[in-house]
Design a protein around this motif. Structure first.
Motif, PDB file in Angstrom:
ATOM      1  N   ALA A 119       0.810  -1.220   0.000  1.00  0.00           N
ATOM      2  CA  ALA A 119       0.000   0.000   0.000  1.00  0.00           C
ATOM      3  C   ALA A 119       0.843   1.269   0.000  1.00  0.00           C
ATOM      4  O   ALA A 119       0.583   2.195  -0.775  1.00  0.00           O
ATOM      5  N   ASP A 120       1.859   1.344   0.857  1.00  0.00           N
ATOM      6  CA  ASP A 120       2.652   2.564   0.926  1.00  0.00           C
ATOM      7  C   ASP A 120       3.453   2.774  -0.358  1.00  0.00           C
ATOM      8  O   ASP A 120       3.566   3.894  -0.853  1.00  0.00           O
ATOM      9  N   ARG A 123       1.158   4.028  -3.024  1.00  0.00           N
ATOM     10  CA  ARG A 123       0.872   5.447  -2.779  1.00  0.00           C
ATOM     11  C   ARG A 123       2.031   6.317  -3.258  1.00  0.00           C
ATOM     12  O   ARG A 123       1.832   7.348  -3.901  1.00  0.00           O
ATOM     13  N   GLN A 124       3.255   5.894  -2.988  1.00  0.00           N
ATOM     14  CA  GLN A 124       4.428   6.662  -3.428  1.00  0.00           C
ATOM     15  C   GLN A 124       4.510   6.714  -4.956  1.00  0.00           C
ATOM     16  O   GLN A 124       4.830   7.753  -5.527  1.00  0.00           O
ATOM     17  N   GLU A 127       1.821   9.185  -6.098  1.00  0.00           N
ATOM     18  CA  GLU A 127       2.218  10.560  -5.836  1.00  0.00           C
ATOM     19  C   GLU A 127       3.313  11.035  -6.789  1.00  0.00           C
ATOM     20  O   GLU A 127       3.388  12.216  -7.113  1.00  0.00           O
ATOM     21  N   PHE A 150      -5.761   3.033  -0.260  1.00  0.00           N
ATOM     22  CA  PHE A 150      -4.961   4.248  -0.450  1.00  0.00           C
ATOM     23  C   PHE A 150      -5.301   5.168   0.703  1.00  0.00           C
ATOM     24  O   PHE A 150      -6.462   5.496   0.912  1.00  0.00           O
ATOM     25  N   HIS A 151      -4.296   5.572   1.436  1.00  0.00           N
ATOM     26  CA  HIS A 151      -4.523   6.478   2.554  1.00  0.00           C
ATOM     27  C   HIS A 151      -3.724   7.744   2.321  1.00  0.00           C
ATOM     28  O   HIS A 151      -2.507   7.687   2.128  1.00  0.00           O
ATOM     29  N   HIS A 152      -4.419   8.862   2.295  1.00  0.00           N
ATOM     30  CA  HIS A 152      -3.770  10.152   2.110  1.00  0.00           C
ATOM     31  C   HIS A 152      -4.444  11.139   3.062  1.00  0.00           C
ATOM     32  O   HIS A 152      -5.524  11.651   2.743  1.00  0.00           O
ATOM     33  N   ARG A 156      -7.149  13.303  -1.295  1.00  0.00           N
ATOM     34  CA  ARG A 156      -6.502  13.506  -2.588  1.00  0.00           C
ATOM     35  C   ARG A 156      -7.450  12.975  -3.651  1.00  0.00           C
ATOM     36  O   ARG A 156      -7.958  11.861  -3.540  1.00  0.00           O
ATOM     37  N   SER A 181      -4.175  12.988 -11.214  1.00  0.00           N
ATOM     38  CA  SER A 181      -4.352  13.173  -9.777  1.00  0.00           C
ATOM     39  C   SER A 181      -4.071  14.631  -9.440  1.00  0.00           C
ATOM     40  O   SER A 181      -3.351  15.313 -10.141  1.00  0.00           O
TER      41      SER A 181
END
Length: 183
Positions: A119-120, A123-124, A127, A150-152, A156, A181
């Protein structure tokens, strides 16, 4: 050129791992899956987050333990970690930064997918504007807590276009192209 794909199974309430990174919930939702079977032949390399690499394995009690896609896929795996071990398994390469791991995985994948696991790390990649597609299998279970897809914090907006959806055994497959995005 390789495409970056994040493939993952999540609960209906949006968690990919339970509390404490528990993946045992997923065991009941594994099994034959024609979308995964087709995908495996299109994956040229894996880009794996450290937590996923060292984490709980839903296949820990079967012959697929410790193997990508439960043993259904073999090839180079690039693990992003600040603490690489002294030794690694054949075909597993440790990188200390995302950019280097991404470049190496893309080179290894050629014109096939780099499948992102974690997950992280996904996300990276998102981004950084490097995530091309997301394949999510929604399992019919509610976990209530754990690791979000997805945790932001603060939110986002990410624009997606659905390219495929189907019912598969044990889940519903939703495949999206990442359009843009903001945030």
């Amino acid at each position: 050129m390789a495409k970056m794909l994040y493939s993952v199974t999540m609960s209906l309430d949006g968690f990919i791992a339970g509390p404490g990174a528990d993946m045992s919930w997923l065991t009941d939702h594994l099994g034959p899956n024609p979308v995964v079977d087709d995908l495996i032949g299109e994956v040229g390399a894996l880009l794996v987050g450290a937590n996923t690499y060292r984490g709980d394995d839903p296949h820990k009690n079967d012959e697929g333990a410790g193997k990508a896609f439960g043993g259904g896929w073999e090839g180079p795996q690039y693990v992003v970690t600040h603490h690489p071990p002294a030794e690694s398994a054949p075909g597993v390469f440790f990188r200390t930064d995302v950019a280097t791991a991404l470049a190496d995985a893309e080179a290894a994948a050629g014109d096939r997918y780099v499948n992102v696991l974690g997950a992280d790390l996904a996300r990276q990649c998102l981004e950084a504007g490097r995530l091309d597609e997301v394949l999510t299998f929604v399992a019919p279970v509610l976990l209530g807590d754990g690791t979000r897809l997805f945790h932001h914090p603060g939110g986002r907006t990410v624009q997606l276009e659905r390219v495929h959806h189907s019912a598969v055994p044990h889940a519903t497959a939703l495949w999206f192209k990442v359009l843009s995005s903001a945030g």
